[in-house]
Design a protein around this motif. Structure first.
Motif, PDB file in Angstrom:
ATOM      1  N   GLY A  42      -2.292 -13.722   4.199  1.00 14.32           N
ATOM      2  CA  GLY A  42      -2.604 -12.424   4.497  1.00 14.32           C
ATOM      3  C   GLY A  42      -3.256 -11.472   3.134  1.00 14.32           C
ATOM      4  O   GLY A  42      -3.993 -12.042   2.578  1.00 14.32           O
ATOM      5  N   PHE A  43      -2.909 -10.378   3.069  1.00 17.35           N
ATOM      6  CA  PHE A  43      -3.365  -9.600   1.741  1.00 17.35           C
ATOM      7  C   PHE A  43      -2.184  -8.610   1.517  1.00 17.35           C
ATOM      8  O   PHE A  43      -1.333  -8.080   2.354  1.00 17.35           O
ATOM      9  N   GLY A  44      -2.579  -7.910   0.367  1.00 16.06           N
ATOM     10  CA  GLY A  44      -1.446  -6.837  -0.171  1.00 16.06           C
ATOM     11  C   GLY A  44      -2.206  -5.434   0.254  1.00 16.06           C
ATOM     12  O   GLY A  44      -3.334  -5.156   0.369  1.00 16.06           O
ATOM     13  N   ILE A  45      -1.438  -4.391   0.257  1.00 18.75           N
ATOM     14  CA  ILE A  45      -1.924  -3.071   0.419  1.00 18.75           C
ATOM     15  C   ILE A  45      -1.421  -2.272  -1.112  1.00 18.75           C
ATOM     16  O   ILE A  45      -0.137  -2.257  -1.575  1.00 18.75           O
ATOM     17  N   PHE A  46      -2.482  -1.609  -1.684  1.00 16.62           N
ATOM     18  CA  PHE A  46      -2.242  -1.151  -3.148  1.00 16.62           C
ATOM     19  C   PHE A  46      -2.312   0.361  -3.284  1.00 16.62           C
ATOM     20  O   PHE A  46      -3.392   0.803  -2.416  1.00 16.62           O
ATOM     21  N   ALA A  65      -5.864   6.179  -3.464  1.00 11.17           N
ATOM     22  CA  ALA A  65      -6.746   5.473  -2.595  1.00 11.17           C
ATOM     23  C   ALA A  65      -5.758   4.358  -1.984  1.00 11.17           C
ATOM     24  O   ALA A  65      -5.213   3.853  -2.715  1.00 11.17           O
ATOM     25  N   ILE A  66      -5.817   4.181  -0.730  1.00 10.43           N
ATOM     26  CA  ILE A  66      -5.031   3.043  -0.078  1.00 10.43           C
ATOM     27  C   ILE A  66      -6.162   1.824  -0.085  1.00 10.43           C
ATOM     28  O   ILE A  66      -6.949   1.888   0.779  1.00 10.43           O
ATOM     29  N   VAL A  67      -5.684   0.772  -0.762  1.00 14.90           N
ATOM     30  CA  VAL A  67      -6.786  -0.211  -0.985  1.00 14.90           C
ATOM     31  C   VAL A  67      -6.265  -1.618  -0.356  1.00 14.90           C
ATOM     32  O   VAL A  67      -4.892  -1.900  -0.387  1.00 14.90           O
ATOM     33  N   ARG A  68      -6.900  -2.331   0.551  1.00 15.56           N
ATOM     34  CA  ARG A  68      -6.608  -3.500   1.082  1.00 15.56           C
ATOM     35  C   ARG A  68      -7.071  -4.480   0.073  1.00 15.56           C
ATOM     36  O   ARG A  68      -8.224  -4.477  -0.253  1.00 15.56           O
ATOM     37  N   ILE A  78     -11.107  -3.253  -0.468  1.00 14.05           N
ATOM     38  CA  ILE A  78     -11.792  -1.999   0.270  1.00 14.05           C
ATOM     39  C   ILE A  78     -10.966  -1.000   0.304  1.00 14.05           C
ATOM     40  O   ILE A  78      -9.694  -1.132   0.493  1.00 14.05           O
ATOM     41  N   VAL A  79     -11.587   0.286   0.152  1.00 11.40           N
ATOM     42  CA  VAL A  79     -10.520   1.423   0.334  1.00 11.40           C
ATOM     43  C   VAL A  79     -10.180   1.694   2.001  1.00 11.40           C
ATOM     44  O   VAL A  79     -11.277   1.926   2.737  1.00 11.40           O
ATOM     45  N   LEU A  80      -9.037   1.855   2.400  1.00  8.79           N
ATOM     46  CA  LEU A  80      -8.836   2.097   3.739  1.00  8.79           C
ATOM     47  C   LEU A  80      -8.720   3.783   3.971  1.00  8.79           C
ATOM     48  O   LEU A  80      -9.066   3.974   5.208  1.00  8.79           O
ATOM     49  N   ASP A  81      -8.211   4.319   3.127  1.00 12.86           N
ATOM     50  CA  ASP A  81      -7.734   5.731   3.332  1.00 12.86           C
ATOM     51  C   ASP A  81      -7.451   6.407   1.864  1.00 12.86           C
ATOM     52  O   ASP A  81      -7.514   5.595   1.268  1.00 12.86           O
ATOM     53  N   TYR A  82      -7.153   7.711   2.123  1.00 13.35           N
ATOM     54  CA  TYR A  82      -6.583   8.309   0.766  1.00 13.35           C
ATOM     55  C   TYR A  82      -5.479   9.086   0.908  1.00 13.35           C
ATOM     56  O   TYR A  82      -5.227   9.525   2.366  1.00 13.35           O
TER      57      TYR A  82
END
Length: 338
Positions: A42-46, A65-68, A78-82
């Motif tokens: 999978g991946f992390g959310i930062f 920034a919410i980063v995938r 990539i940035v998913l949202d703020y």
């Protein structure tokens, strides 16, 4: 009809998927096993601080920034949202582990959508027969968004999700069939809840513990459909007129310059509604496939009409999954459920 799957991060147990992005597994797997063995971990959310340049210096704004993070299917972040500091992101692997701990059933389907913005896990709940040979399968579904728009949702549905369209249809079904007693939408959590993962786990365990009861509720609804006869054409037309009513002609209240246009739009809408009513009635009256003379038959006539009969210049499958056809089918379910 786009599947909108992130990379090849989609899993199905035994049943092939219409999009054939991956092959189904013949061995039941936990959500964490799927994450590690099928989805490459999978991946992390930062959360990363947002900065602006002020007086030739980079100054943090206090927002994030919410980063995938990177994954096996995309080597770029990539940035998913703020968001603000109040937002507490869930980690996909933690959601998977919580599912395994609290549901204690193999995952039926699992996927990440778009660019990793969205994740769902489904599991099988008890199935039941409405009529002999007419079985309904119930699914429990947890859906998690990794942006500020959608956090965590838990619901039950008769729709088995394997892509963006089917998860949207499943959630639409849940919204249309929520009764506050364990059917449809069960729980929603927000990203500002610092105990979001804990609460999601509590609710997953609760839903699974009450799975049999929830299945009985749905069985009761559909069984009532099958046991409620429609004795006359007049009664059938009454149901159809309630589910698909005409619009009242209000063009008389419009300025004379706009009156004709408004009246034309109302007439076009009512012509469409009349076509729907007549099309469903034709199927219900004998042209449909194995239609019974009751509420269950009316619901199946409605589904058959919108899925196979109503003409369209656009792809029908997309509309059935989450467009106008889905809404029209749900309109009939709501009327019958009343």
């Amino acid at each position: 009809m786009a599947a909108n799957i992130f990379g090849k991060m989609v899993y199905s147990f035994e049943k092939p998927m219409w999009h054939s992005i991956t092959e189904p597994s013949l061995i039941p797997m936990s959500a964490e096993e799927i994450m590690n063995n099928r989805f490459g971990g999978g991946f992390g959310i930062f959360l990363r601080p947002i900065t602006v340049e002020l007086n030739n210096e980079q100054v943090e704004t206090g927002d994030f920034a919410i980063v995938r993070g990177k994954s096996g299917y995309d080597n770029k972040e990539i940035v998913l949202d703020y968001c603000t500091e109040r937002y507490h992101p869930l980690q996909p692997i933690d959601v998977a582990r919580s599912f395994d701990t609290n549901v204690q059933e193999p995952a039926e389907t699992m996927a990440f959508l778009k660019e990793g913005n969205d994740m769902f896990i489904s599991w099988k709940m008890p199935s039941f027969e409405v009529l002999k040979g007419d079985e309904v399968q119930m699914y429990g579904i947890v859906r998690t968004g990794f942006d500020t728009k959608n956090a965590a949702r838990l619901f039950t549905s008769t729709v088995r999700p394997v892509c963006w369209n089917t998860i949207t249809f499943a959630e639409g079904w849940a919204k249309a069939n929520t009764d506050g007693q364990g059917r449809g939408e069960i729980w929603k959590g927000k990203g500002i809840n610092k105990n979001l993962l804990r609460d999601l786990g509590f609710w997953m365990a609760h839903v699974q513990e009450h799975a049999k009861r929830e299945s009985e509720l749905l069985k009761s609804l559909f069984s009532n459909f099958a046991q409620t006869p429609i004795k006359t054409d007049r009664e059938a037309w009454g149901i159809l007129n309630e589910a698909y009513p005409d619009k009242e002609d209000v063009s008389a209240y419009y300025p004379k310059q706009l009156k004709d246009d408004k009246q034309a739009r109302i007439e076009a809408y009512n012509k469409s509604q009349k076509g729907i009513r007549e099309g469903i009635f034709t199927l219900f009256s004998g042209e449909g496939i194995e239609i019974t003379p009751d509420y269950w038959g009316m619901m199946n006539s409605t589904s058959e009409y919108f899925c196979h009969v109503q003409p369209s210049k656009k792809p029908i499958a997309e509309s059935v999954m989450f467009g106008g056809r889905q809404k029209n089918i749900m309109s009939m379910v709501k009327v019958l459920a009343k």
